[in-house]
Design an enzyme around this catalytic site. Sequence first.
Site, PDB file in Angstrom:
ATOM      1  N   LYS A   1     -10.974  -5.994  -7.086  1.00  0.00           N
ATOM      2  CA  LYS A   1     -11.757  -4.761  -7.032  1.00  0.00           C
ATOM      3  C   LYS A   1     -10.888  -3.552  -7.351  1.00  0.00           C
ATOM      4  O   LYS A   1     -11.336  -2.583  -7.937  1.00  0.00           O
ATOM      5  CB  LYS A   1     -12.363  -4.589  -5.634  1.00  0.00           C
TER       6      LYS A   1
ATOM      7  N   LYS B   1      -4.858 -10.687 -12.396  1.00  0.00           N
ATOM      8  CA  LYS B   1      -5.671 -11.207 -11.296  1.00  0.00           C
ATOM      9  C   LYS B   1      -6.926 -10.341 -11.144  1.00  0.00           C
ATOM     10  O   LYS B   1      -6.847  -9.112 -11.173  1.00  0.00           O
ATOM     11  CB  LYS B   1      -4.856 -11.149  -9.990  1.00  0.00           C
TER      12      LYS B   1
ATOM     13  N   LYS C   1       0.840  -1.202   0.000  1.00  0.00           N
ATOM     14  CA  LYS C   1       0.000   0.000   0.000  1.00  0.00           C
ATOM     15  C   LYS C   1       0.876   1.253   0.000  1.00  0.00           C
ATOM     16  O   LYS C   1       0.591   2.222  -0.698  1.00  0.00           O
ATOM     17  CB  LYS C   1      -0.956  -0.006   1.196  1.00  0.00           C
TER      18      LYS C   1
END
Length: 321
Positions: A193, A190, A111
Site C-alpha cells: 500500500k 514488493k 519508519k
Amino acid sequence: MRILTGIQPSGIPHIGNFFGMMRQVLDLQSKGETFVFIADYHAMTTNPAAEKLRENVFNLALDMLACGLDTDKNAVFFRQSDIPEVTELMWILNTVTPLGLLERAHSYKDKLAKGFLPNTGLFTYPVLMAADILLYNSTLVPVGKDQKQHLEITRDLAIKFNLQYGEVFTLPDGFIPDKVAVVPGTDGQKMSKSYNNTIPIFGAEKAIRKAVMNVVTDCKGLEEPKDPDTCNVVALYKLFASEAEVAEMAAKYRAGNYGYGHAKQALFEKMWEYFAPMRERRAELEKDPGQVWKILQTGAEKARAEAAATMDRVRRAVGLR
Ligand code: ADP
Ligand code: TRP
C-alpha cells in the site's frame, strides 16, 4: 492449539495481502479455533481521521468475511478495541519491557529512517502486539515475514514476565511459511500500500483492469519472443492459473507474436474470475451492515471471556489483587 492473528485496517487489501497473509489464515481455520481480530488500536499509530478508521474497520470486516473467514465454524472474529483488557495487559507488559528491545525493532527503525515523526504508540507497537497474543493464550500466530521480530519480542516479554511472576503466559510460535512468495507489485517491487503499486482484490472492474494494465514489462514488440521467467505478468498469473495454463502462456511468450497486452488481459480475466465468488459474497454482506457488526460483537463476547480469565491470573500474579 490456539491460532490467532491480527490485521490492521489500513486501506484496501491487495493481492499481496491476500496470498501473503489472508490465505494462510483461511487455510488454518479448518485446523482449530482461530481468533482473528481487526487491529484498530494499532492502526491509530498513523493517526487516521475518525471517520476513515471506522470505514476501514467495516471494509476490512467485509473483506475477511467475503474471502471466507467462517465465523459459523472455527473463526472468532472481533475488533481489537472491543476488548479493552488488551490495553491493561499492555501497560503491565510495558513494565517488563527493556527500552533497548523496542529501540532495536526493525519496523520502528524503518519508519524513523523514512522520516516519520514517531509517536509513542508507534514505539510501543510491539508491546501491544505482545498483549494481543498473550491475552488469548495463543500458540500459533500466522503472519508475514515482516512480523517475525515482533513475535520474537512477544516471546521475550512472556519469558521475562514468567520469570518474575510465575508461569502465567504460554509461549507462542510464529507460523511464517517460507514458501509464501513475496507478491510483486505493478512496478516489480514488493506490492505494498505504501508504494502505490497494488492490485486490489475488490473494487470496480475498470480500476482493477487499469492496475493490471499498469504492470511493468520490458519493451519488446509484439512479434518478438519473450522471457516468461523474468516477467511480472507471468509471476502474477501463476498465483491464479493452473500449471498447465502457466505452461501454455510461457510457450506463447517464447514463440513470439504474443504481446504483453494479451498476457495482461489473460491475467485480468483469471483474477476477475478467481475473486468472483468472494466479490458476490461481499456485495451481499454489504447490504446488511448490521449483520457484519453483529458478527464482530459476537466474536468480541467470546474473546472477552478469554481475556477476562487471563487478566484475572495476571493481576493476581503481579499483586494487583
Ligand atoms: P502493506 O505493505 O501493503 O502495507 P501490510 O504491512 O499491511 O501490507 O501487510 C499485511 C500482511 O500482508 C502482512 O502479513 C504482510 O506480510 C503481507 N503482505 C503484504 N504485502 C505482501 C506482498 N507483496 N507479498 C506477500 N505478502 C505480503
Ligand atoms: N502487526 C501486525 C501487522 O501489521 C498486525 C497485528 C497486530 C498482529 N497484533 C497482532 C498480528 C497480533 C498477529 C498477532 O501485520
